[in-house]
Design a protein around this motif. Structure first.
Motif, mmCIF file in Angstrom:
data_model
loop_
_atom_site.group_PDB
_atom_site.id
_atom_site.type_symbol
_atom_site.label_atom_id
_atom_site.label_comp_id
_atom_site.label_asym_id
_atom_site.label_seq_id
_atom_site.Cartn_x
_atom_site.Cartn_y
_atom_site.Cartn_z
ATOM 1 N N SER A 1 6.101 6.899 -4.391
ATOM 2 C CA SER A 1 6.222 5.485 -4.020
ATOM 3 C C SER A 1 5.993 5.358 -2.524
ATOM 4 C CB SER A 1 7.595 4.929 -4.407
ATOM 5 O OG SER A 1 8.596 5.466 -3.571
ATOM 6 N N TRP A 2 5.424 4.248 -2.135
ATOM 7 C CA TRP A 2 5.035 3.985 -0.726
ATOM 8 C C TRP A 2 5.483 2.580 -0.388
ATOM 9 C CZ3 TRP A 2 2.017 0.217 1.502
ATOM 10 C CH2 TRP A 2 1.463 0.466 2.773
ATOM 11 N N LEU A 3 6.397 2.462 0.548
ATOM 12 C CA LEU A 3 6.966 1.142 0.855
ATOM 13 C C LEU A 3 6.865 0.882 2.354
ATOM 14 C CD1 LEU A 3 8.651 -1.288 -0.367
ATOM 15 C CD2 LEU A 3 10.670 -0.045 0.384
ATOM 16 N N CYS B 1 7.099 3.226 7.435
ATOM 17 C CA CYS B 1 6.688 3.359 6.061
ATOM 18 C C CYS B 1 7.520 4.441 5.388
ATOM 19 C CB CYS B 1 5.211 3.739 6.045
ATOM 20 S SG CYS B 1 4.487 3.452 4.462
ATOM 21 N N PRO C 1 12.939 3.043 -4.170
ATOM 22 C CA PRO C 1 11.869 3.399 -3.228
ATOM 23 C C PRO C 1 12.334 3.323 -1.774
ATOM 24 C CG PRO C 1 11.562 1.156 -3.973
ATOM 25 C CD PRO C 1 12.777 1.679 -4.710
ATOM 26 N N LYS D 1 -0.856 -1.504 -4.073
ATOM 27 C CA LYS D 1 0.304 -2.358 -3.841
ATOM 28 C C LYS D 1 0.618 -3.146 -5.113
ATOM 29 C CE LYS D 1 0.445 -3.477 1.052
ATOM 30 N NZ LYS D 1 0.645 -4.569 1.991
ATOM 31 N N ALA E 1 9.706 -6.516 -2.342
ATOM 32 C CA ALA E 1 9.568 -5.057 -2.278
ATOM 33 C C ALA E 1 8.530 -4.570 -3.289
ATOM 34 C CB ALA E 1 10.913 -4.383 -2.529
ATOM 35 N N GLN F 1 5.023 -5.426 -2.168
ATOM 36 C CA GLN F 1 4.481 -4.724 -1.009
ATOM 37 C C GLN F 1 4.339 -3.218 -1.218
ATOM 38 O OE1 GLN F 1 3.418 -6.276 1.708
ATOM 39 N NE2 GLN F 1 3.977 -8.244 0.850
ATOM 40 N N MET F 2 5.093 -2.654 -2.174
ATOM 41 C CA MET F 2 5.071 -1.191 -2.268
ATOM 42 C C MET F 2 3.863 -0.694 -3.062
ATOM 43 S SD MET F 2 8.261 -0.554 -4.850
ATOM 44 C CE MET F 2 8.054 1.166 -5.250
ATOM 45 N N ILE G 1 13.488 -4.552 -8.747
ATOM 46 C CA ILE G 1 13.674 -3.496 -7.746
ATOM 47 C C ILE G 1 15.118 -2.971 -7.779
ATOM 48 C CG2 ILE G 1 14.272 -5.058 -5.822
ATOM 49 C CD1 ILE G 1 12.050 -1.933 -5.556
#
Lengths: 178, 250, 354
Positions: free
Chosen positions: A34-36, A50, A62, C8, C172, C175-176, C257
């Motif tokens: 996961s990338w947040l 990030c 995340p 995303k 969230a 954007q993630m 989330i």
């Protein structure tokens, strides 16, 4: 195996690029990822961080309250996140830009003058890749050759000149003894 | 030989409008234009909220009943996803020039390839005679019982004049249905407004000066006189924009 | 190497819409959903579609209504304050039995609120989208993969039942980035659209799309017919996920989330020897009441976790018919709890049970 990674600095330092490289490489190896990013007006204000989680198990939250790997490219990021690194974790500091030492004795800290190394080698803007190389060396989280080939494969043909530079940057970071 | 018949695009049902109201005339003119151009099969009409809210029952084409003021947005959705349809909205002054001003102005600004039929009778009819954005200075309505005071309620909006400043508008004309001569001219204008759409020229709006005897508190004859004597000087008839005319001028 | 791509949430949702045959989008810019419109503005012209930026949220939802009335698959997206503006149109679309997809990438409220993730529109989405006797189907993704899968599912559900469907996401998720497989969604059989207003072509009777009834008996009949469809939806379309609930003394209830945060909390609490599980509603309307009611047979305590002040608590209480205590933990205004925060709450409850 789970890596909770925060990369933080100013906008324009390639924070998002570097973190996406980690995320994509993890996906390439069929790991969960996961990338947040941080988002909103704060993006325009310059601060940029990030959170990347890489795991062989399904990822829950995340968000990363306690990174086990923290990479900082400026002083505000150092001040904000250094205390949050979990015990036994790794902190990588771009020592060209952060003139401060960690006083914690329960984490591993690596200082690499990445921005200075980039400038010395005419690799402006690639301090992020230099740090990635150093991260690979310190953690072994990805095989060096496969990470490199995957990274350069994402460079479009129109920017082929960047392949050589990125390759060099990754190697400088990997070889740096700090 | 039949010399007078119901237009095919007009449904064979009794209209609900009050005696002396000119909506019926305008409905007929719209239906005649659709018939003349032979497009009932591909026409989608958008009915408003107001006296003509039941217009969906009166035309033989597909019809959609929109929320108050939103007809140009609904029409945009239809036309943009089905460019081969012929789409018209039929809206009153409260619908088009008060609650739906934004939708009207921006459909015009985008040059949506639509036909707007705008009924201006200076009053809210369906809700029972309240002040409209087009009510005349001094006009007594249930919400301006002492007469519309420009200092309090502002001045009436001249819709054709306002919209003709927008590049996306191909054709804007104000017509009247107060006498046979004007009715015949209104028919020409409405037909042209549909033809423009078929020719993909952009947005055409026809403002029709109309009467509301019930809410004006006047007889049908008196109403027509009021339209001529009070409305027409403030809302002059004529073409406010016509991109074809411009080309001819060059 | 799978055929996954890293995207995303907002972009995955947009791409899934295109793959579901939705090539028309009407919207208005608002953070944090703007990537949906930006992605579609780039992609749709290349697939023969259109992304139109409307003059307002109100205009956008009414453009959606017009497009939906022609039988076109169509979508709009916004964030909390924008959804309030769309309320009027949502009611008309529901009253006209038109299918469409509405996306709410929630931010903190009320008023202008903030731009950070929130779930404070739960009540609005599930109970009071707009005026009148009506519902919309509400789907709550909890991953980027589900942003895509549930977007596709939303189009199918809307078409099958002629009910607007809403994706209730948050900043969230929008954007993630996570890996997405766009082939994951199975296609469903869809009914023919014989009610459309796109020009009758002289081949059928004229159609009217309308929500106005002057005769109260006729209006009542139309509402009752719609509620009969709602019953079928409640029977057939409830979706939820249960995680370690079999032996759980404490069951967390969370969606979106927050359910991710709760999953991490479940693992941590289990490691500390507390028997905790999670029920994650995937459909918020229809609500998984039966599943929760069943869990009340074995679980001793329910803990609702949300990014609001406890909007889902009543639904859980109704589902378990107050047979078990239902407590609440949450953050609001754009604040996110950590798994540790949730574990602390679990420990408090566990102390009470033991």
């Amino acid at each position: 195996m789970t890596h909770n990674i925060i990369i933080s600095g100013f906008g324009g330092q390639g924070i998002l690029f570097a973190s996406k490289q980690l995320a994509k490489s993890a996906m390439h190896e069929d790991l969960h990822v996961s990338w947040l990013p941080s988002y909103g007006p704060e993006m325009r204000g310059g601060a940029c961080n990030c959170s990347v989680i890489i795991s062989d198990e399904e990822i829950g939250s995340p968000l990363i309250p306690h990174p086990d790997i923290l990479i900082v490219f400026n002083l505000p990021s150092f001040d904000k996140f250094e205390s949050q690194v979990s015990a036994g974790g790794l902190l990588i500091v771009d020592s060209t830009l952060v003139n401060k030492k960690s006083e914690r004795d329960d984490i591993n800290v690596s200082y690499i003058p990445a921005t200075g190394l980039a400038a010395d080698n005419k690799l402006d803007g690639l301090a992020n890749v230099i740090v990635l190389g150093h991260l690979l060396k310190k953690t072994g989280m990805f095989d060096y050759d496969s990470f490199l080939s995957f990274m350069v494969s994402s460079i479009p043909p129109a920017k082929a000149a960047l392949i050589e530079k990125n390759t060099l940057a990754l190697k400088i970071g990997y070889d740096y003894e700090g | 030989m039949v010399v007078f018949d119901r237009p095919k695009a007009l449904s064979d049902v009794p209209l609900h409008y009050c005696p002396g109201c000119t909506h019926g005339i305008v409905h007929r003119l719209v239906a005649e234009a659709i018939d003349d151009l032979g497009v009932v099969d591909k026409t989608v009409g958008i009915a408003p909220v107001g006296c003509s809210v039941f217009a969906y029952n009166y035309f033989e084409c597909d019809m959609i009943e929109a929320a108050h003021g939103r007809a140009p947005a609904v029409a945009t959705g239809v036309k943009r996803t089905n460019p081969d349809t012929v789409v018209f909205t039929y809206q009153g002054d409260g619908d088009l020039a008060a609650i739906g001003t934004a939708e009207t102005v921006h459909a015009c600004a985008r040059g949506e390839n639509l036909t707007i039929i705008f009924i201006n009778n200076c009053i809210y009819g369906m809700t029972g005679g309240q002040m409209a954005p087009t009510s005349m200075p001094g006009q007594v309505t249930t919400t301006s019982p002492y007469g519309r005071d420009r200092k309090i309620q502002g001045s009436p909006i001249r819709v054709c004049e306002m919209l003709s400043t927008l590049d996306g508008v191909a054709y804007a004309e104000r017509v009247s249905v107060d006498c046979p001569k004007n009715v015949l001219h209104a028919k020409k204008a409405i037909k042209k407004a549909f033809q423009n759409q078929i020719d993909k020229k952009g947005l055409s709006i026809i403002e029709v000066l109309s009467t509301c005897p019930s809410n004006w508190g006047k007889s049908p004859i008196e109403s027509l006189e009021w339209l001529r004597n009070e409305m027409m000087p403030y809302y002059p008839l004529g073409v406010y924009k016509d991109i074809d005319a411009k080309e001819e001028d060059k | 190497m799978s055929n996954k791509v890293l995207m995303k949430g907002n972009e995955a949702l947009a791409e899934a819409a295109i793959k579901s045959g939705c090539i028309h989008f009407f919207g208005y810019p608002i953070t944090p959903q703007t990537e949906v419109a930006e992605y579609l503005a780039k992609r749709l012209p290349k697939v023969g579609g259109l992304c139109l930026q409307a003059e307002s949220e109100i205009a956008a939802i009414n453009m959606v209504m017009g497009a939906a009335a022609t039988g076109t698959r169509v979508m709009t997206s916004s964030s909390s304050p924008g959804i309030s503006l769309k309320s009027e149109g949502i009611s008309y679309i529901a009253g006209c039995d038109l299918p469409c997809v509405i996306v709410n990438v929630q931010r903190g409220g009320p008023g202008l609120g903030g731009i950070q993730p929130s779930q404070a529109d739960y009540n609005q989405a599930t109970k009071a989208n707009a005026h009148g006797d009506m519902h919309v189907i509400v789907l709550a993704p909890s991953s980027v993969q589900e942003m895509a899968t549930l977007a596709s599912e939303a189009f199918d559900l809307a078409d099958i039942y002629r009910v607007p469907a809403m994706i209730l996401a948050d900043g969230a998720l929008g954007q993630m980035m996570e890996p997405v497989d766009f082939d994951a969604k199975e296609s469903r059989e869809l009914p023919e659209k014989n009610w459309v207003t796109n020009g009758h072509g002289g081949k059928r009777k004229k159609n009217i799309v309308n929500s106005l009834f002057m005769d109260p008996a006729a209006l009542e009949a139309s509402v009752i017919e719609r509620f009969q469809r709602y019953e079928v939806i409640k029977e057939n379309e409830v979706k939820y996920e249960e995680y370690m609930t079999e032996d759980a003394d404490i069951v967390l209830v969370a969606y979106g989330i927050t359910s991710r945060i709760c999953k991490s909390a479940v693992i941590a609490a289990r490691a500390a020897g507390i028997k905790v599980g999670l029920l994650r509603p995937i459909t918020l309307w229809p609500y998984p009441s039966k599943a929760l009611g069943k869990l009340a047979d074995t679980a001793k305590h329910f803990l609702v976790v949300e990014l609001n002040m406890g909007q889902m608590v009543d639904d859980v209480k109704l589902a378990v018919e107050c047979r078990r205590p239902v407590s609440f933990f949450g953050r609001t205004g754009g604040m996110l709890p950590t798994p540790d925060d949730v574990v602390e709450e679990i420990k408090k409850i566990a102390g009470g049970i033991a």
